[in-house]
Scaffold this active site. Structure first.
Site, PDB file in Angstrom:
ATOM      1  N   SER A 125     -12.340  -5.403  -8.074  1.00  0.00           N
ATOM      2  CA  SER A 125     -12.252  -5.090  -6.648  1.00  0.00           C
ATOM      3  C   SER A 125     -13.309  -4.062  -6.274  1.00  0.00           C
ATOM      4  O   SER A 125     -13.668  -3.210  -7.088  1.00  0.00           O
ATOM      5  CB  SER A 125     -10.855  -4.529  -6.325  1.00  0.00           C
ATOM      6  OG  SER A 125     -10.751  -4.141  -4.964  1.00  0.00           O
ATOM      7  N   TYR A 129      -2.348   5.536  -5.045  1.00  0.00           N
ATOM      8  CA  TYR A 129      -3.369   6.565  -5.164  1.00  0.00           C
ATOM      9  C   TYR A 129      -2.735   7.693  -5.965  1.00  0.00           C
ATOM     10  O   TYR A 129      -1.702   8.240  -5.563  1.00  0.00           O
ATOM     11  CB  TYR A 129      -3.787   7.086  -3.787  1.00  0.00           C
ATOM     12  CG  TYR A 129      -4.532   6.090  -2.946  1.00  0.00           C
ATOM     13  CD1 TYR A 129      -5.885   5.834  -3.161  1.00  0.00           C
ATOM     14  CD2 TYR A 129      -3.884   5.402  -1.918  1.00  0.00           C
ATOM     15  CE1 TYR A 129      -6.570   4.916  -2.381  1.00  0.00           C
ATOM     16  CE2 TYR A 129      -4.563   4.489  -1.133  1.00  0.00           C
ATOM     17  CZ  TYR A 129      -5.902   4.247  -1.370  1.00  0.00           C
ATOM     18  OH  TYR A 129      -6.581   3.334  -0.604  1.00  0.00           O
ATOM     19  N   LYS A 170      -7.011  -1.100 -10.466  1.00  0.00           N
ATOM     20  CA  LYS A 170      -7.612  -1.890  -9.378  1.00  0.00           C
ATOM     21  C   LYS A 170      -8.893  -1.198  -8.929  1.00  0.00           C
ATOM     22  O   LYS A 170      -8.861  -0.050  -8.498  1.00  0.00           O
ATOM     23  CB  LYS A 170      -6.621  -1.994  -8.216  1.00  0.00           C
ATOM     24  CG  LYS A 170      -7.138  -2.711  -6.984  1.00  0.00           C
ATOM     25  CD  LYS A 170      -6.060  -2.751  -5.916  1.00  0.00           C
ATOM     26  CE  LYS A 170      -6.539  -3.399  -4.630  1.00  0.00           C
ATOM     27  NZ  LYS A 170      -7.550  -2.544  -3.932  1.00  0.00           N
ATOM     28  N   SER A 203       0.831  -1.199   0.000  1.00  0.00           N
ATOM     29  CA  SER A 203       0.000   0.000   0.000  1.00  0.00           C
ATOM     30  C   SER A 203       0.870   1.256   0.000  1.00  0.00           C
ATOM     31  O   SER A 203       1.919   1.305   0.649  1.00  0.00           O
ATOM     32  CB  SER A 203      -0.897   0.003   1.234  1.00  0.00           C
ATOM     33  OG  SER A 203      -1.533   1.261   1.404  1.00  0.00           O
ATOM     34  N   HIS A 208     -12.716  -2.610  -3.135  1.00  0.00           N
ATOM     35  CA  HIS A 208     -11.971  -2.065  -1.989  1.00  0.00           C
ATOM     36  C   HIS A 208     -12.329  -2.797  -0.702  1.00  0.00           C
ATOM     37  O   HIS A 208     -12.434  -2.199   0.375  1.00  0.00           O
ATOM     38  CB  HIS A 208     -12.256  -0.563  -1.843  1.00  0.00           C
ATOM     39  CG  HIS A 208     -11.056   0.236  -1.420  1.00  0.00           C
ATOM     40  ND1 HIS A 208     -10.222   0.855  -2.304  1.00  0.00           N
ATOM     41  CD2 HIS A 208     -10.549   0.509  -0.197  1.00  0.00           C
ATOM     42  CE1 HIS A 208      -9.257   1.485  -1.663  1.00  0.00           C
ATOM     43  NE2 HIS A 208      -9.438   1.280  -0.367  1.00  0.00           N
ATOM     44  N   THR A 247      -5.387   2.488  -7.831  1.00  0.00           N
ATOM     45  CA  THR A 247      -6.712   2.364  -7.225  1.00  0.00           C
ATOM     46  C   THR A 247      -7.650   3.382  -7.865  1.00  0.00           C
ATOM     47  O   THR A 247      -7.385   4.579  -7.841  1.00  0.00           O
ATOM     48  CB  THR A 247      -6.639   2.596  -5.708  1.00  0.00           C
ATOM     49  OG1 THR A 247      -5.919   1.512  -5.113  1.00  0.00           O
ATOM     50  CG2 THR A 247      -8.021   2.668  -5.096  1.00  0.00           C
TER      51      THR A 247
END
Length: 410
Positions: free
Chosen positions: A296, A138, A274, A114, A298, A164
């Site tokens: 996904s 991000y 993602k 992450s 999340h 993401t």
């Protein structure tokens, strides 16, 4: 042949691992990791979706040599399974992401890191050795923050960036609000800490951090502010990077941001998206030349009421038509569920919360236990279903059970 590892008689399933973790984690950590958005219905359905399917085993096949490997990032992965990127793993265990990386290295399992980790991407790379790893990203409105992170990931040998795309706004997480979640000392958001005294390193959720003496002397601002639009122009987030102020980016769009990201990452790193959950967005991903998709939601932490990832998977697979790989995360708690996801068209699965439970239980050893349980269950499932290669797993091995209990072939 490697000697078979002994069982942990106190923990023989991921469900038992979850119960152990409940005892090991403090309430704030347990709530933060395990919560879904709003009522948590999507979080629950991510797991329940797998119970809609039953396996059709074939027999009298030679299964004496089972190969669980699959292609991944131009090489072979020993399993069609990786460790999903999850934030702030030092909450689960003091060794945090480094312990997870070491367990992944020993198992040969790819690790996702992450952006909001409590261990730097360089330290995770060192703990990983030659084992493959990917960076979850991000994409911030102020691109320079993201550009620096990408350059560091390239230098540290990361194989791919997973952008993401399901956080233009943050989902409502009520326990996080009620607990007034903060990252406890001495932990920090390591990838955005210029030095150990930086307010940015201590700021996590709402952008509020206490001023250190060093910050006061240097005149640093310790409060972050979210971006805003006054009707005429957009003002980006300001101040130290925090999750609530900088991670959500409502300005992201296909035409501008994917091309920028590809230029920054290529050729050293692949670019994946993602958070895809529809066939329409899967087609756009193919059109814009991404290298892969992760289906996904999340972990059920964003749009409550959205489709479970397993329910969204078939239309994404149909739309892509094999042009790029399709991976999935969310709700997998047993090796048979890995089999079911692959049978519905996924090329690979990512495991999130169970790894955190293992980390909380016994650190690196607990992560290794989690991976071993899932590996053993998946290998057993392959054999008992009559398959010896991952590529053999298809929808022919599944039936779907409706609410009335009637079974239908796929």
């Amino acid at each position: 042949m490697a000697a078979q590892q002994s069982h942990d008689l106190n923990c023989l399933t991921v469900a038992e691992l979850e119960k152990h973790a409940e005892q090991c984690m403090d309430k704030q950590t347990r709530d933060y990791y395990n919560e879904g958005a709003d009522s948590g219905s999507t979080l629950l359905e991510n797991s329940q979706a797998y119970s809609k399917y039953r396996i059709r085993p074939r027999v009298l096949r030679d299964i004496s040599l089972i190969d669980t490997s699959c292609p991944l990032f131009g090489a072979r992965s020993p399993l069609p399974m990786g460790v999903a990127p999850t934030a702030m793993q030092c909450l689960a265990h003091p060794d945090g992401e480094a312990a997870t990386a070491r367990a992944c290295r020993e198992a040969g399992v790819v690790m996702g890191l992450s952006s909001f980790a409590t261990t730097t991407l360089e330290d995770v790379a060192a703990a990983s050795g030659s084992n493959p790893r990917v960076l979850q990203l991000y994409l911030f409105e102020e691109r320079e923050h993201s550009r620096k992170l990408i350059q560091r990931a390239k230098a540290a040998g990361y194989k791919a960036v997973f952008l993401t795309v399901d956080t233009p706004m943050l989902g409502r997480r009520n326990l996080e609000i009620r607990n007034q979640f903060k990252l406890p000392k001495p932990y920090k958001i390591a990838n955005f800490a210029e030095d150990s005294d930086s307010a940015a390193s201590k700021t996590v959720m709402d952008g509020a951090a206490s001023d250190t003496d060093a910050d006061k002397r240097e005149g640093k601002k310790s409060t972050s502010a979210p971006g805003m639009h006054d009707g005429e122009k957009r003002t980006p987030p300001a101040g130290p990077i925090s999750f609530h102020t900088h991670a959500p980016n409502p300005t992201l769009c296909w035409d501008r941001d994917i091309d920028w990201l590809k230029k920054e990452c290529k050729p050293e790193m692949e670019v994946w998206v993602k958070g895809i959950a529809t066939g329409e967005d899967a087609l756009l991903a193919v059109h814009h030349g991404v290298d892969g998709i992760v289906v996904s939601n999340h972990g059920g932490r964003q749009l409550n009421g959205a489709l479970a990832t397993l329910d969204a998977l078939p239309e994404v697979v149909d739309a892509v038509q094999g042009k790029i790989p399709v991976h999935i995360d969310g709700g997998i708690r047993h090796g048979t569920e890995i089999f079911k996801a692959l049978a519905l068209g996924a090329d690979f699965v990512w495991i999130g919360r169970p790894v955190l439970w293992g980390l909380s239980y016994k650190g690196q050893e607990g992560v290794a236990l989690c991976l071993r349980l899932l590996k053993d269950e998946f290998t057993l499932c392959m054999g008992l279903a009559g398959t010896v290669k991952v590529r053999e797993i298809s929808k022919d091995y599944l039936v779907k059970v409706d609410k009335s209990g009637f079974v239908s072939r796929l």
